[in-house]
Design a protein around this motif. Structure first.
Motif, PDB file in Angstrom:
ATOM      1  N   GLU A 133      28.988 -31.469 -69.333  1.00  0.00           N
ATOM      2  CA  GLU A 133      29.864 -31.085 -70.390  1.00  0.00           C
ATOM      3  C   GLU A 133      31.017 -30.350 -70.017  1.00  0.00           C
ATOM      4  OE1 GLU A 133      27.647 -32.547 -74.650  1.00  0.00           O
ATOM      5  OE2 GLU A 133      28.123 -30.444 -74.211  1.00  0.00           O
ATOM      6  N   PRO A 161      33.154 -31.772 -66.690  1.00  0.00           N
ATOM      7  CA  PRO A 161      33.997 -33.703 -66.352  1.00  0.00           C
ATOM      8  C   PRO A 161      33.819 -34.214 -65.495  1.00  0.00           C
ATOM      9  CG  PRO A 161      35.497 -32.118 -67.787  1.00  0.00           C
ATOM     10  CD  PRO A 161      34.657 -30.732 -67.538  1.00  0.00           C
ATOM     11  N   GLY A 164      32.906 -38.639 -63.811  1.00  0.00           N
ATOM     12  CA  GLY A 164      34.259 -39.746 -62.960  1.00  0.00           C
ATOM     13  C   GLY A 164      34.654 -40.331 -63.955  1.00  0.00           C
ATOM     14  N   LEU A 165      34.666 -39.334 -65.273  1.00  0.00           N
ATOM     15  CA  LEU A 165      35.776 -40.013 -65.844  1.00  0.00           C
ATOM     16  C   LEU A 165      37.267 -39.775 -66.066  1.00  0.00           C
ATOM     17  CD1 LEU A 165      34.952 -41.121 -69.275  1.00  0.00           C
ATOM     18  CD2 LEU A 165      35.685 -38.654 -69.945  1.00  0.00           C
ATOM     19  N   ARG A 166      37.874 -41.600 -65.780  1.00  0.00           N
ATOM     20  CA  ARG A 166      38.978 -41.309 -65.490  1.00  0.00           C
ATOM     21  C   ARG A 166      39.653 -42.360 -66.505  1.00  0.00           C
ATOM     22  NH1 ARG A 166      36.496 -38.313 -62.334  1.00  0.00           N
ATOM     23  NH2 ARG A 166      37.438 -38.005 -60.231  1.00  0.00           N
ATOM     24  N   LEU A 209      39.860 -39.375 -77.478  1.00  0.00           N
ATOM     25  CA  LEU A 209      38.265 -38.353 -77.441  1.00  0.00           C
ATOM     26  C   LEU A 209      38.249 -38.327 -78.501  1.00  0.00           C
ATOM     27  CD1 LEU A 209      39.315 -35.799 -74.701  1.00  0.00           C
ATOM     28  CD2 LEU A 209      37.604 -37.963 -74.564  1.00  0.00           C
ATOM     29  N   LEU A 213      42.719 -39.336 -68.453  1.00  0.00           N
ATOM     30  CA  LEU A 213      41.990 -38.199 -68.025  1.00  0.00           C
ATOM     31  C   LEU A 213      42.046 -38.191 -66.331  1.00  0.00           C
ATOM     32  CD1 LEU A 213      38.613 -38.267 -69.786  1.00  0.00           C
ATOM     33  CD2 LEU A 213      40.827 -36.591 -70.378  1.00  0.00           C
ATOM     34  N   SER A 214      43.248 -37.455 -66.174  1.00  0.00           N
ATOM     35  CA  SER A 214      43.562 -37.349 -64.552  1.00  0.00           C
ATOM     36  C   SER A 214      42.340 -35.481 -63.628  1.00  0.00           C
ATOM     37  CB  SER A 214      44.759 -37.179 -64.164  1.00  0.00           C
ATOM     38  OG  SER A 214      44.964 -35.223 -64.698  1.00  0.00           O
ATOM     39  N   PRO A 215      42.156 -36.328 -62.334  1.00  0.00           N
ATOM     40  CA  PRO A 215      41.611 -35.011 -61.487  1.00  0.00           C
ATOM     41  C   PRO A 215      42.386 -33.836 -62.162  1.00  0.00           C
ATOM     42  CG  PRO A 215      42.305 -37.022 -60.587  1.00  0.00           C
ATOM     43  CD  PRO A 215      43.275 -36.762 -61.895  1.00  0.00           C
ATOM     44  N   THR A 262      43.453 -32.789 -64.474  1.00  0.00           N
ATOM     45  CA  THR A 262      43.601 -32.577 -66.652  1.00  0.00           C
ATOM     46  C   THR A 262      41.454 -32.794 -66.366  1.00  0.00           C
ATOM     47  OG1 THR A 262      44.790 -34.212 -67.089  1.00  0.00           O
ATOM     48  CG2 THR A 262      43.228 -33.806 -68.856  1.00  0.00           C
ATOM     49  N   LEU A 263      40.786 -32.923 -66.077  1.00  0.00           N
ATOM     50  CA  LEU A 263      39.512 -32.560 -65.508  1.00  0.00           C
ATOM     51  C   LEU A 263      39.519 -30.993 -64.954  1.00  0.00           C
ATOM     52  CD1 LEU A 263      38.480 -35.552 -65.032  1.00  0.00           C
ATOM     53  CD2 LEU A 263      38.002 -35.125 -67.190  1.00  0.00           C
ATOM     54  N   ALA A 294      41.319 -28.530 -64.790  1.00  0.00           N
ATOM     55  CA  ALA A 294      42.118 -27.983 -66.087  1.00  0.00           C
ATOM     56  C   ALA A 294      41.080 -27.804 -67.460  1.00  0.00           C
ATOM     57  CB  ALA A 294      43.277 -28.294 -66.744  1.00  0.00           C
ATOM     58  N   TYR A 295      40.535 -28.440 -68.477  1.00  0.00           N
ATOM     59  CA  TYR A 295      39.119 -28.065 -69.001  1.00  0.00           C
ATOM     60  C   TYR A 295      37.954 -28.055 -68.540  1.00  0.00           C
ATOM     61  CZ  TYR A 295      35.054 -29.224 -72.445  1.00  0.00           C
ATOM     62  OH  TYR A 295      34.518 -29.040 -72.905  1.00  0.00           O
ATOM     63  N   ALA A 315      39.593 -23.824 -68.253  1.00  0.00           N
ATOM     64  CA  ALA A 315      39.269 -23.623 -69.734  1.00  0.00           C
ATOM     65  C   ALA A 315      37.929 -23.503 -69.953  1.00  0.00           C
ATOM     66  CB  ALA A 315      40.347 -24.389 -70.410  1.00  0.00           C
ATOM     67  N   HIS A 316      37.015 -24.239 -70.002  1.00  0.00           N
ATOM     68  CA  HIS A 316      34.876 -24.018 -70.789  1.00  0.00           C
ATOM     69  C   HIS A 316      34.757 -22.445 -69.735  1.00  0.00           C
ATOM     70  CE1 HIS A 316      31.196 -24.800 -71.387  1.00  0.00           C
ATOM     71  NE2 HIS A 316      31.567 -25.518 -71.788  1.00  0.00           N
ATOM     72  N   VAL A 345      35.405 -41.663 -76.223  1.00  0.00           N
ATOM     73  CA  VAL A 345      34.693 -40.879 -75.180  1.00  0.00           C
ATOM     74  C   VAL A 345      34.241 -39.628 -76.237  1.00  0.00           C
ATOM     75  CG1 VAL A 345      34.334 -39.572 -73.130  1.00  0.00           C
ATOM     76  CG2 VAL A 345      35.466 -41.580 -73.195  1.00  0.00           C
ATOM     77  N   LEU A 403      38.772 -27.376 -77.320  1.00  0.00           N
ATOM     78  CA  LEU A 403      39.146 -27.215 -76.391  1.00  0.00           C
ATOM     79  C   LEU A 403      39.686 -28.407 -75.003  1.00  0.00           C
ATOM     80  CD1 LEU A 403      38.838 -24.209 -74.493  1.00  0.00           C
ATOM     81  CD2 LEU A 403      36.604 -25.847 -73.521  1.00  0.00           C
ATOM     82  N   VAL A 422      43.435 -28.361 -73.290  1.00  0.00           N
ATOM     83  CA  VAL A 422      44.139 -28.896 -71.628  1.00  0.00           C
ATOM     84  C   VAL A 422      45.187 -29.485 -72.369  1.00  0.00           C
ATOM     85  CG1 VAL A 422      43.513 -29.530 -70.363  1.00  0.00           C
ATOM     86  CG2 VAL A 422      41.568 -27.582 -70.774  1.00  0.00           C
ATOM     87  N   ARG A 473      41.053 -47.636 -62.022  1.00  0.00           N
ATOM     88  CA  ARG A 473      39.652 -47.131 -61.991  1.00  0.00           C
ATOM     89  C   ARG A 473      38.926 -47.321 -62.644  1.00  0.00           C
ATOM     90  NH1 ARG A 473      41.751 -40.686 -60.932  1.00  0.00           N
ATOM     91  NH2 ARG A 473      43.824 -41.064 -60.623  1.00  0.00           N
ATOM     92  N   VAL A 507      34.557 -45.948 -63.371  1.00  0.00           N
ATOM     93  CA  VAL A 507      34.280 -45.079 -64.618  1.00  0.00           C
ATOM     94  C   VAL A 507      33.078 -46.435 -65.314  1.00  0.00           C
ATOM     95  CG1 VAL A 507      34.195 -45.857 -67.113  1.00  0.00           C
ATOM     96  CG2 VAL A 507      36.510 -44.888 -65.411  1.00  0.00           C
TER      97      VAL A 507
END
Lengths: 304, 658
Positions: free
Chosen positions: A223, A226, A230-232, A237, A250-252, A254-255, A257-258, A261-262, B35, B42, B46, B654, B658
């Motif tokens: 978590e 992310p 492999g989430l794309r 959400l 969700l792009s690489p 974005t992931l 960035a999360y 940020a986390h 999801v 958070l 983002v 993709r 997934v």
């Protein structure tokens, strides 16, 4: 959402293997603190303990039984012997049972419960008074402080039977813990602290109430990062604790960035805690809980 | 850019359907996957940071729809089979000449069980597939006939369909005409080139044409398919009636072993599905064996000869019959037609009439009184008769006789007469001292000691045959011109000749002689593009006939003009052709004529130009030139489509990950 009465996989939470590991923890803990701590917690205030602590000048009204006659005979100076007073340490273990702890199969909650149980066991074995609280915005249940190693099964039962679910509200939970505590003590908060506004405020509130809060942030590495899922693509959400769904792509980037940020969020929490003398430990659930407990003992972050 | 695939009219509805379907699917709201996340706040932060790409996100679906439409358009473009003209620098005009003669139905050495024609077609397909968009080709199939089956075109599908439809035919390849046609077709075109696909088993004229191929201005290449030369063929087949047993026939069959090893074969003769006889033949290499099957019942008029494989033979014998097209032959039994004989008589010679009546089974006798014979115009009995016998005794002869076969008995009893064989002198009690015994008219006839009261000696001309002489003077003369004229210089009634056994034999000899001089009968005609035949040779009276209907063995009827009793028969397949007269005196009459392969050269599978310079041109196993791009443009387009789809899946959907 109705509160869930049992945590995930409650029946397997404290099995025989778990108990065996607790026994091992106790032995290791005793070896680590031998000579330095004597099982009882010592306070700075003088009292009727057995161990000499210091001298002070005699004041009228002092109990002359504590007059150090040896010094009087040699130096003709009246000094009162001070002894460290032995008292038990109130330990309050607060477990966050909100919905955010239940994601991905409830791995974080299970991990937090195991840590809580382990800490409670060590505390009980050291004759401390250990109380537990399971908190969320929706539910707040408390196990009154118990003492003695034999009470560990009440701890287990409490953790098993405590309702789970609800939004994360660290501030409210800590506030209630502080209000319910008759005696300030060590308060260990086990949570993911996924509360942007109230996470540190709750801990700080405990500190104001003269508790010694320790934050153990239980995190799921997947978590937290992310990109490992492999989430794309286009997804909706859903917050595990309710709220409107947010459609994002969700792009690489974005992931990543999360993930960043986390990480910033966790470090900020840690920095805030440390700057105010609040203990902070990050606990990833992919680390065996007993290793975490030993690390806590070694670093001395929890037990003195 | 030219397009050789679907037409726009064909493509448009499919593109419309596809575009509508794609658009419809995109109009439907795409359901996003849900999801669950533990820390939506958070995520909110983002996501808020990426608001700068909001416009892109709004257009993303439109962009994706455009990509799908573009993919659809690319597929449609590929279906059009585009061929850019810029790829073509030097267009080629190729004439593919495919030998489809009988020998091409034999097996080849290239693949198991593959015929030579199949190997040639395979090679031709390879040539066609190398054509570029600006190249053009035509396909010429050459057998007994030469035909450009596909015109000059760059449409590969047309060429391939044409090549696929080519099958071996009967007869020999007319390569000289095919080469002339090919050169004429491509000579003035850009990049002319001729490719001849043959097995080399051609006639001498074909071999010469292949040799001359090298000297042509147009580049010419001979590509040869080879195979075993073993072949057994019927090279002659005929049936005839016995002259004196006209209800029976005998059949002559010539079987040739054109291979290189001794062979065994069964020769089966059948008529109407009933086997008339079977012979087992063994032939050495190159041997031709003639088999006569005699005394066959002529109840059926069509006879078929077939070569059948022998079931069990010795090891040194082969049973391979080679191509099957030359293993069957047909024959037509000559029809039994009575001879029209008119006897002009004073009705006092019963011996002659009786002799003629004894031949009634194969003549149609009509007697005519002398007074009717003198009528002008002559009566039908005279005009239509095939043989006229004048036996008028003391009565005078008519002044004019019809143009037919004529027999005169004592033609110069009177001073004037129509007999073209003129009188020399009158003789009394002539002795028959000499006779031409080897002549058919005198077969089994002995005139010695015949007593004659009076007679007339005759004058002869060059070409006349003197049958009987009296002390050197011609007493019976045969003059054969268009019609035969027989003059017998005495009256049988003034002799004892009618009392002798020789008399009816002599009369029968006369009838038989005339029958044999009657228009002959062609038992079979050779297979060929066009050959001239005489109606009379087929037993059909040509008088007034201007059109006949030819019914082929395949059931196709075709009217053919007739000029002066001659017509041209186009026989492409062997079998029995029925000819029906559509006008003239014989209107409605049908005769049969058999057409047979029976061509020794066509059945010979050995290459004719082995060792000749033409062989130098032969390239046995050359690979056709490769395409410049290694494939047509549509494959490149489809590759682009696949790449775009892969990129889209990898970057946008993709779904695989997934």
């Amino acid at each position: 959402m109705q509160p869930r009465s049992h945590s995930p996989a409650a029946s397997d939470l404290f099995d025989e293997a778990f108990l065996a590991r607790l026994e091992l923890l106790q032995v290791i803990a005793r070896r680590l603190f031998r000579g330095r701590q004597r099982a009882e917690r010592k306070t700075r205030k003088s009292g009727h303990g057995l161990e000499f602590a210091d001298h002070r000048d005699y004041s009228p009204g002092d109990d002359i039984r504590y007059l150090d006659w040896t010094v009087w005979v040699r130096l003709r100076h009246a000094l009162i012997r001070l002894f460290e007073e032995d008292e038990d340490l109130p330990i309050r273990i607060v477990v966050d049972v909100s919905d955010s702890m239940l994601t991905r199969g409830g791995g974080k909650l299970r991990y937090a419960q195991q840590i809580g149980a382990a800490l409670a066991y060590v505390g009980l074995a050291n004759l401390d008074r250990v109380g537990l609280t399971c908190m969320s915005r929706r539910s707040h249940v408390t196990l009154p402080a118990v003492r003695g190693k034999g009470r560990i099964f009440r701890v287990f039962d409490f953790l098993r039977s405590a309702p789970v679910g609800g939004a994360t509200d660290i501030r409210q939970g800590c506030s209630r813990v502080a209000a319910q505590s008759q005696q300030p003590g060590l308060t260990i908060v086990l949570s993911d602290f996924y509360d942007l506004e109230g996470a540190f405020e709750g801990l700080n509130l405990l500190r104001f109430r003269r508790h010694e809060p320790i934050a153990i942030q239980v995190l799921d590495p997947v978590e937290a990062d992310p990109t490992r899922t492999g989430l794309r693509g286009d997804v909706s959400l859903l917050d595990a604790e309710g709220g409107i769904a947010r459609e994002v792509t969700l792009s690489p980037a974005t992931l990543r960035a999360y993930r960043d940020a986390h990480e910033r969020f966790c470090r900020q929490l840690e920095q805030s805690c440390r700057s105010r003398g609040i203990g902070y430990v990050r606990a990833n659930i992919d680390i065996p809980f007993d290793d975490l407990i030993l690390r806590l003992f070694r670093t001395g972050g929890i037990l003195r | 850019m030219i397009f050789t695939g679907w037409t726009l009219a064909q493509l448009a509805p499919w593109f419309a359907i596809g575009a509508t379907a794609v658009t419809g699917l995109y109009l439907l709201r795409m359901r996003r996957r849900q999801v669950e996340v533990p820390f939506a706040a958070l995520w909110e932060q983002v996501a808020r940071q990426s608001e700068s790409r909001k416009i892109w996100r709004q257009f993303r679906r439109i962009f994706s729809w455009l990509i799908q439409i573009m993919l659809l358009a690319l597929v449609g473009f590929a279906l059009l089979d585009p061929k850019p003209t810029t790829w073509l620098h030097e267009p080629t005009t190729l004439a593919i000449v495919i030998d489809r003669s009988l020998s091409m139905s034999a097996v080849s050495d290239t693949r198991e069980g593959e015929r030579r024609i199949d190997a040639a077609k395979h090679d031709a397909v390879g040539w066609v597939r190398t054509l570029r968009s600006m190249d053009r080709a035509l396909v010429i199939a050459v057998g007994e006939t030469v035909a450009a089956l596909a015109p000059l075109t760059s449409d590969i599908s047309v060429l391939l369909d044409t090549i696929d439809a080519i099958e071996p035919a009967f007869g020999e390849a007319d390569l000289p005409r095919a080469l002339a046609l090919a050169e004429h077709a491509v000579r003035d075109q850009p990049g002319p080139r001729i490719v001849i696909l043959t097995d080399g088993a051609v006639d001498p004229a074909g071999a010469e044409a292949l040799t001359a191929c090298r000297t042509l201005v147009t580049p010419c290449e001979v590509r040869q398919v080879v195979g075993p030369a073993q072949n057994l063929a019927i090279t002659a087949f005929a049936a005839r009636r016995y002259p004196f047993r006209r209800d029976q026939v005998e059949v002559l069959t010539e079987v040739s072993n054109l291979g290189d090893s001794r062979a065994a074969v069964l020769l089966d003769i059948e008529a109407g599905g009933v086997s008339l006889g079977t012979r087992r033949l063994e032939l050495d290499p190159g041997e031709r064996k003639r088999e006569v099957i005699a005394d066959l019942d002529a109840a059926r008029d069509r006879i078929t000869a077939r070569l059948l494989p022998v079931s069990s033979v010795d090891d040194h014998l082969t049973t391979d019959l080679g191509p099957t097209l030359d293993d069957v032959a047909y024959a037509v039994v000559p029809p039994l037609k009575p001879l029209d004989v008119t006897l002009v008589t004073d009705r006092n010679d019963l011996f002659l009439e009786a002799a003629l009546l004894s031949l009634d089974d194969h003549i149609r006798l009509q007697t005519l009184a002398i007074d009717r014979a003198l009528e002008t115009p002559p009566p039908p009995e005279l005009a239509e008769a095939k043989l006229i016998i004048f036996d008028t005794g003391a009565e005078p002869l008519p002044r004019v006789v019809p143009e037919t076969h004529v027999v005169f008995f004592d033609p110069w009893r009177h001073e004037s007469g129509p007999c073209p064989i003129l009188k020399r002198a009158d003789v009394t009690r002539p002795f028959l001292t000499e006779q031409l015994r080897r002549h058919p008219l005198l077969d089994d006839v002995v005139l010695k000691d015949v007593n004659i009261a009076r007679g007339t000696t005759l004058t002869t001309e060059v070409g006349d045959t003197v049958l009987v002489r009296s002390l050197g003077e011609p007493l019976a003369v045969l003059r054969e011109r268009e019609h035969a004229t027989l003059a017998i210089g005495f009256d049988p009634r003034q002799s004892d000749f009618p009392l002798r056994t020789a008399f009816p034999l002599f009369i029968d000899n006369i009838v038989r002689f005339v029958e044999q001089r009657s228009p002959g009968f062609v038992a079979s005609a050779p297979l060929g593009q066009s050959q001239e035949l005489l109606l009379a040779d087929l037993g059909l009276d040509p008088t007034g006939v201007t059109r006949i209907r030819v019914l082929t063995p395949g059931g196709v009827a075709q009217d053919t003009p007739v000029e002066r009793g001659r017509f041209r028969l186009q026989a492409a397949i062997p079998g029995v052709y029925a000819l029906t007269s559509l006008d003239g005196t014989s209107v409605g009459t049908t005769v049969d004529v058999a057409v047979n392969q029976a061509d020794l050269e066509a059945s010979d599978l050995h290459p004719r130009f082995a060792g000749t310079p033409a062989e130098e041109l032969t390239v046995m196993t050359p690979a056709p030139p490769a395409s410049a791009l290694g494939g047509p443009l549509w494959t490149v387009i489809m590759l682009c489509c696949a790449t775009i789809i892969a990129l889209e899946w990898g970057t946008y959907h993709r779904r695989l990950t997934v």
